[in-house]
Design a protein around this motif. Structure first.
Motif, PDB file in Angstrom:
ATOM      1  N   THR A  32       1.012  -1.048  -0.035  1.00 46.85           N
ATOM      2  CA  THR A  32      -0.301   0.353   0.349  1.00 46.85           C
ATOM      3  C   THR A  32       1.382   1.237  -0.067  1.00 46.85           C
ATOM      4  N   ARG A  33       1.549   1.012   0.397  1.00 50.60           N
ATOM      5  CA  ARG A  33       2.723   2.138   0.646  1.00 50.60           C
ATOM      6  C   ARG A  33       3.386   2.875  -1.056  1.00 50.60           C
ATOM      7  N   ILE A  34       3.007   1.984  -1.660  1.00 48.83           N
ATOM      8  CA  ILE A  34       3.233   1.970  -3.411  1.00 48.83           C
ATOM      9  C   ILE A  34       1.980   2.769  -3.483  1.00 48.83           C
ATOM     10  N   THR A  35       1.828   1.879  -3.615  1.00 54.33           N
ATOM     11  CA  THR A  35       0.059   1.883  -4.532  1.00 54.33           C
ATOM     12  C   THR A  35       0.115   3.597  -3.756  1.00 54.33           C
ATOM     13  N   SER A  36       0.110   3.666  -2.699  1.00 51.91           N
ATOM     14  CA  SER A  36      -0.614   5.412  -2.209  1.00 51.91           C
ATOM     15  C   SER A  36      -0.057   7.291  -2.841  1.00 51.91           C
ATOM     16  N   GLN A  37       1.172   6.252  -3.049  1.00 53.91           N
ATOM     17  CA  GLN A  37       2.384   7.885  -3.482  1.00 53.91           C
ATOM     18  C   GLN A  37       1.485   8.744  -4.479  1.00 53.91           C
ATOM     19  N   LYS A  38       1.133   8.465  -5.224  1.00 52.88           N
ATOM     20  CA  LYS A  38       0.552   8.662  -6.178  1.00 52.88           C
ATOM     21  C   LYS A  38      -0.620   9.696  -5.937  1.00 52.88           C
ATOM     22  N   TYR A  39      -1.033   9.916  -5.098  1.00 52.16           N
ATOM     23  CA  TYR A  39      -1.739  10.990  -4.410  1.00 52.16           C
ATOM     24  C   TYR A  39      -2.029  11.721  -3.384  1.00 52.16           C
ATOM     25  N   THR A  40      -2.502  12.796  -3.128  1.00 50.80           N
ATOM     26  CA  THR A  40      -2.190  13.261  -2.281  1.00 50.80           C
ATOM     27  C   THR A  40      -2.953  13.103  -1.422  1.00 50.80           C
ATOM     28  N   ASP A  41      -4.181  12.059  -0.981  1.00 54.24           N
ATOM     29  CA  ASP A  41      -4.661  11.403  -0.018  1.00 54.24           C
ATOM     30  C   ASP A  41      -4.002  10.381   0.177  1.00 54.24           C
TER      31      ASP A  41
END
Length: 553
Positions: A445-454
């Motif tokens: 998740t720490r990788i997939t969430s990097q592209k979003y500011t939220d």
């Protein structure tokens, strides 16, 4: 009645003479005779030769003379005995080399095995046994169709001549072939009851073949072998111990033979036990088979398999390397043979190739050609994409289960490249190579969430706050694999649009269990990045590289 004085004198003289003879007097009696003395009485006249003490030299001479006489007698006796034995052995060897002896042995073996036995060229000369050929043809109720031995020879001992049993230390066979039948539902061992053909401590064979009649043989073994008799009366067969001679196992359905074959088998009248054979299959690949093949069980065998470096496609009997590629790896835990979890069936009867079921440990596992990977890498930061263009698992476990209809199910038990990528689920391959099943592809998740500011992963994923899962359903064929990633993309478009407004972002519903009660992976509502087919999306160099990789595969 009173006796006369002359009678008393005669009796006294006789008694005196007898006493003198009984006494230990010097001298040696030479002769005796009855004579009449001057008084007319009968007396015994004894003539003695005076005993004269011999000198030491005379005594030695006498001993030598006696010893010479004894030696001559002993030599004559030995010569006579030797001549008698030689004559006996000549007569015995002649009788054992005669056609009648071979005929008698044929009859004995035929009755003992319940088979038709033929012996040709049996001869015995100078303690050497020679047989040109021995053939035994067994009835239809036996798994063994025929046994053929050629070039039999060996040294025999005195026991063979005494009791007629061919016995010795080593028996050498130039060629031995056992032909089996491919039509039996269970293993049936011929029963032997009677006197054995020979009794040797070791039987060695230069060319040992086990096969079947016909061109579509389930398997064929070509090797060298030797056999010992154990204390229990059974035999231990060793194969492939001579590295200078070829040794291989050909299996129906496998183009690549198992070479450098070696191992051992316990042979008894109840079947084959403690089977342990190993060999090379291809380049840098090995295989080990162990187990039993006892009477009353399936001829396909009760064997376990361990291997290293073997392509997964070979063990599945399907060409899946373009979609799922891997090589087997020996699990160190199973070095003691007690934790082997995969079973091996010989291609016997209806099986046209070996069948492997159970858990395998794999290495260099690669899943490719799935459209879902394009959507996956498009949802990741650009600096992380290179790891997912052609993801490889260094090791993992799968479970193979062949289906009665000819299909195959592959369960991904433990595919986890630490901190990079995970995969789980089931792959179902039909008999016609159609593809089905469900897979979950996981990215931290720490990788997939990097592209979003939220810091919320793309909605195409089902996120459990540790791993973002892309749950897909497989379709297509093994040669042209497909999935439903485009459907997931279409469903995620609206969710992405909502994230672009001022509305609060919609968090993906956490997946409690990736597998439902039916063993399938549920497909959650998808929330995805803009489609790769969106013409308004700027060019993605990494994505283009991935598409080129798909095309090249």
């Amino acid at each position: 009645m009173s006796q006369s004085p002359n009678s008393e004198d005669a009796n006294t003289q006789s008694s005196s003479i007898i006493r003198q003879l009984q006494e230990n007097k010097p001298g040696v009696e030479k002769s005796r005779e009855v004579v009449i003395d001057q008084n007319g009485q009968k007396v015994i006249r004894v003539t003695k030769k005076r005993r004269v003490a011999m000198t030491a030299e005379e005594q030695q001479h006498k001993k030598r003379r006696n010893l010479k006489k004894f030696s001559i007698l002993s030599v004559l006796s030995f010569i006579i005995l030797l001549a008698a034995c030689f004559l006996f052995f000549m007569v015995r060897a002649s009788s054992m080399s005669s056609p009648s002896y071979a005929t008698a042995k044929q009859t004995e073996l035929s009755q003992a095995w319940g088979a038709d036995v033929k012996i040709e060229g049996l001869s015995i000369e100078n303690f050497q046994l020679r047989i040109t050929s021995l053939t035994a043809t067994f009835p239809e109720n036996s798994n063994i169709e025929k046994v053929e031995l050629r070039g039999i020879r060996g040294g025999i001992g005195l026991r063979s001549y005494i009791n007629g049993v061919l016995a010795g230390d080593i028996l050498t066979v130039d060629y031995a072939k056992i032909t089996l039948r491919d039509n039996a539902a269970t293993i049936r061992i011929p029963r032997f009851s009677g006197e054995r053909m020979w009794e040797f401590n070791r039987v060695s064979c230069k060319e040992f073949i086990v096969g079947f009649s016909g061109n579509n043989a389930p398997f064929t073994i070509k090797t060298s072998a030797y056999m010992y008799e154990t204390a229990s009366g059974n035999h231990t067969l060793y194969i492939g111990q001579n590295s200078e001679l070829p040794s291989e196992l050909l299996l129906r359905g496998w183009k690549t033979p198992i070479t450098a074959l070696k191992g051992s088998v316990q042979v008894s009248q109840t079947g084959l036990s403690h089977i342990s054979i190993s060999g090379d299959i291809g380049l840098n690949a090995t295989i080990d088979l162990s187990g039993n093949a006892m009477e009353g069980t399936s001829p396909q065998g009760d064997l376990n398999i361990e291997s290293s470096g073997i392509a997964l496609s070979l063990l599945t009997n399907k060409n899946i390397s373009g979609f799922l590629d891997a090589q087997t790896r020996k699990d160190p835990v199973s070095a003691n043979k007690n934790n082997v979890k995969a079973q091996f069936k010989l291609p016997y009867g209806s099986l046209q190739q070996p069948e492997i079921n159970g858990e395998l440990t794999l290495q260099n596992i690669r899943i490719s050609k799935l459209p879902a990977f394009a959507y996956l890498i498009n949802s990741l930061p650009k600096d992380k994409v290179d790891k997912y263009i052609a993801p490889v698992f260094s090791r993992g476990n799968i479970t193979l289960a062949h289906q009665p209809d000819g299909g195959l199910k592959i369960d991904l038990a433990n595919l986890n490249e630490f901190t990079v990528f995970e995969a789980k689920g089931s792959i179902v391959i039909g008999a016609d190579n159609t593809l089905g099943g469900h897979l979950s592809l996981g990215v931290p998740t720490r990788i997939t969430s990097q592209k979003y500011t939220d810091q919320i992963p793309d909605p195409i994923f089902d996120d459990d706050h540790r791993t973002s899962w892309l749950n897909i359903t497989l379709k297509g064929t093994v040669d042209a694999p497909g999935d439903n990633a485009d459907e997931l993309e279409a469903k995620a478009v609206e969710l992405r649009k909502m994230r672009e407004t001022n509305e609060a972002p919609i968090a993906p519903t956490p997946v409690k269990s990736p597998v439902d009660s039916n063993g399938n992976i549920p497909v959650a509502p998808s929330t995805s990045f803009p489609s790769l087919l969106d013409p308004g999306q700027p060019g993605n160099t990494a994505l283009d590289q991935f598409q080129n990789t798909l095309n090249s595969n």
